[in-house]
Design a protein around this motif. Structure first.
Motif, mmCIF file in Angstrom:
data_model
loop_
_atom_site.group_PDB
_atom_site.id
_atom_site.type_symbol
_atom_site.label_atom_id
_atom_site.label_comp_id
_atom_site.label_asym_id
_atom_site.label_seq_id
_atom_site.Cartn_x
_atom_site.Cartn_y
_atom_site.Cartn_z
ATOM 1 N N GLU A 75 0.783 -7.974 -5.876
ATOM 2 C CA GLU A 75 1.821 -7.130 -5.281
ATOM 3 C C GLU A 75 2.016 -5.883 -6.133
ATOM 4 O O GLU A 75 1.905 -5.933 -7.354
ATOM 5 C CB GLU A 75 3.140 -7.905 -5.210
ATOM 6 C CG GLU A 75 4.205 -7.266 -4.367
ATOM 7 C CD GLU A 75 3.872 -7.281 -2.887
ATOM 8 O OE1 GLU A 75 4.077 -6.230 -2.249
ATOM 9 O OE2 GLU A 75 3.415 -8.305 -2.377
ATOM 10 N N ALA A 76 2.309 -4.777 -5.485
ATOM 11 C CA ALA A 76 2.706 -3.541 -6.158
ATOM 12 C C ALA A 76 4.101 -3.201 -5.664
ATOM 13 O O ALA A 76 4.326 -3.083 -4.454
ATOM 14 C CB ALA A 76 1.731 -2.416 -5.843
ATOM 15 N N ILE A 77 5.044 -3.073 -6.581
ATOM 16 C CA ILE A 77 6.446 -2.830 -6.225
ATOM 17 C C ILE A 77 6.849 -1.461 -6.744
ATOM 18 O O ILE A 77 6.891 -1.231 -7.952
ATOM 19 C CB ILE A 77 7.363 -3.925 -6.810
ATOM 20 C CG1 ILE A 77 6.901 -5.314 -6.344
ATOM 21 C CG2 ILE A 77 8.816 -3.661 -6.440
ATOM 22 C CD1 ILE A 77 7.537 -6.456 -7.107
ATOM 23 N N LEU B 139 6.878 1.597 -11.430
ATOM 24 C CA LEU B 139 5.966 0.906 -10.529
ATOM 25 C C LEU B 139 5.609 -0.402 -11.204
ATOM 26 O O LEU B 139 5.142 -0.416 -12.351
ATOM 27 C CB LEU B 139 4.701 1.734 -10.276
ATOM 28 C CG LEU B 139 3.628 1.070 -9.424
ATOM 29 C CD1 LEU B 139 4.123 0.883 -7.984
ATOM 30 C CD2 LEU B 139 2.350 1.876 -9.443
ATOM 31 N N TYR B 140 5.857 -1.514 -10.538
ATOM 32 C CA TYR B 140 5.575 -2.830 -11.096
ATOM 33 C C TYR B 140 4.372 -3.431 -10.386
ATOM 34 O O TYR B 140 4.297 -3.411 -9.159
ATOM 35 C CB TYR B 140 6.790 -3.751 -10.937
ATOM 36 C CG TYR B 140 8.003 -3.263 -11.691
ATOM 37 C CD1 TYR B 140 8.149 -3.542 -13.044
ATOM 38 C CD2 TYR B 140 8.974 -2.506 -11.050
ATOM 39 C CE1 TYR B 140 9.255 -3.084 -13.749
ATOM 40 C CE2 TYR B 140 10.087 -2.038 -11.744
ATOM 41 C CZ TYR B 140 10.219 -2.334 -13.088
ATOM 42 O OH TYR B 140 11.305 -1.874 -13.776
ATOM 43 N N MET C 227 -5.646 -2.105 -2.647
ATOM 44 C CA MET C 227 -6.085 -2.812 -3.821
ATOM 45 C C MET C 227 -5.948 -4.326 -3.655
ATOM 46 O O MET C 227 -6.736 -5.058 -4.216
ATOM 47 C CB MET C 227 -5.268 -2.364 -5.033
ATOM 48 C CG MET C 227 -5.558 -0.973 -5.535
ATOM 49 S SD MET C 227 -7.145 -0.814 -6.316
ATOM 50 C CE MET C 227 -6.980 -1.934 -7.665
ATOM 51 N N LYS C 228 -4.956 -4.775 -2.920
ATOM 52 C CA LYS C 228 -4.763 -6.215 -2.765
ATOM 53 C C LYS C 228 -5.895 -6.857 -1.971
ATOM 54 O O LYS C 228 -6.084 -8.053 -2.057
ATOM 55 C CB LYS C 228 -3.418 -6.513 -2.094
ATOM 56 C CG LYS C 228 -2.258 -6.158 -2.976
ATOM 57 C CD LYS C 228 -0.883 -6.527 -2.479
ATOM 58 C CE LYS C 228 -0.666 -6.747 -1.054
ATOM 59 N NZ LYS C 228 0.704 -7.046 -0.687
ATOM 60 N N LYS C 229 -6.651 -6.068 -1.236
ATOM 61 C CA LYS C 229 -7.735 -6.615 -0.427
ATOM 62 C C LYS C 229 -9.035 -6.740 -1.218
ATOM 63 O O LYS C 229 -9.978 -7.350 -0.742
ATOM 64 C CB LYS C 229 -7.956 -5.751 0.805
ATOM 65 C CG LYS C 229 -6.769 -5.780 1.747
ATOM 66 C CD LYS C 229 -6.999 -4.907 2.942
ATOM 67 C CE LYS C 229 -5.760 -4.943 3.832
ATOM 68 N NZ LYS C 229 -5.894 -4.101 4.994
ATOM 69 N N LEU C 230 -9.088 -6.177 -2.417
ATOM 70 C CA LEU C 230 -10.296 -6.259 -3.223
ATOM 71 C C LEU C 230 -10.429 -7.656 -3.819
ATOM 72 O O LEU C 230 -9.448 -8.240 -4.274
ATOM 73 C CB LEU C 230 -10.263 -5.214 -4.338
ATOM 74 C CG LEU C 230 -10.246 -3.762 -3.881
ATOM 75 C CD1 LEU C 230 -10.127 -2.846 -5.083
ATOM 76 C CD2 LEU C 230 -11.477 -3.426 -3.073
#
Length: 77
Positions: free
Chosen positions: A14-16, A24-25, A1-4
């Motif tokens: 960021e996904a934490i 999930l943050y 998702m970060k590459k979209l």
């Protein structure tokens, strides 16, 4: 998702995932206008003009089309 990357998507930085809990943050781009779900028509806002609403809907569809084209299924509650 970060590459979209699309002008009609909020950026995901960021996904934490917290392994010790079910949390999930997501760290997202700041949107100063708030969320669409916080708009309460009839209370503090007036209905959008047809052309403005049409443009917003066009942007929404283009963003979803981009996600679906990248094999991302979007679900909102």
């Amino acid at each position: 998702m970060k590459k979209l990357d699309h002008p009609n998507l909020v950026l995901l930085y960021e996904a934490i995932d917290v392994p010790t809990s079910d949390s999930l943050y997501l760290v997202l781009e700041f949107m100063s206008g708030g969320t669409v779900m916080n708009i309460k028509l009839g209370e503090t806002t007036t209905p959008l003009q047809t052309e403005v609403a049409r443009e917003y809907f066009r942007q929404l569809v283009l963003g979803l089309e981009y996600l679906h084209g990248n094999d991302v299924a979007h679900r909102d509650e």
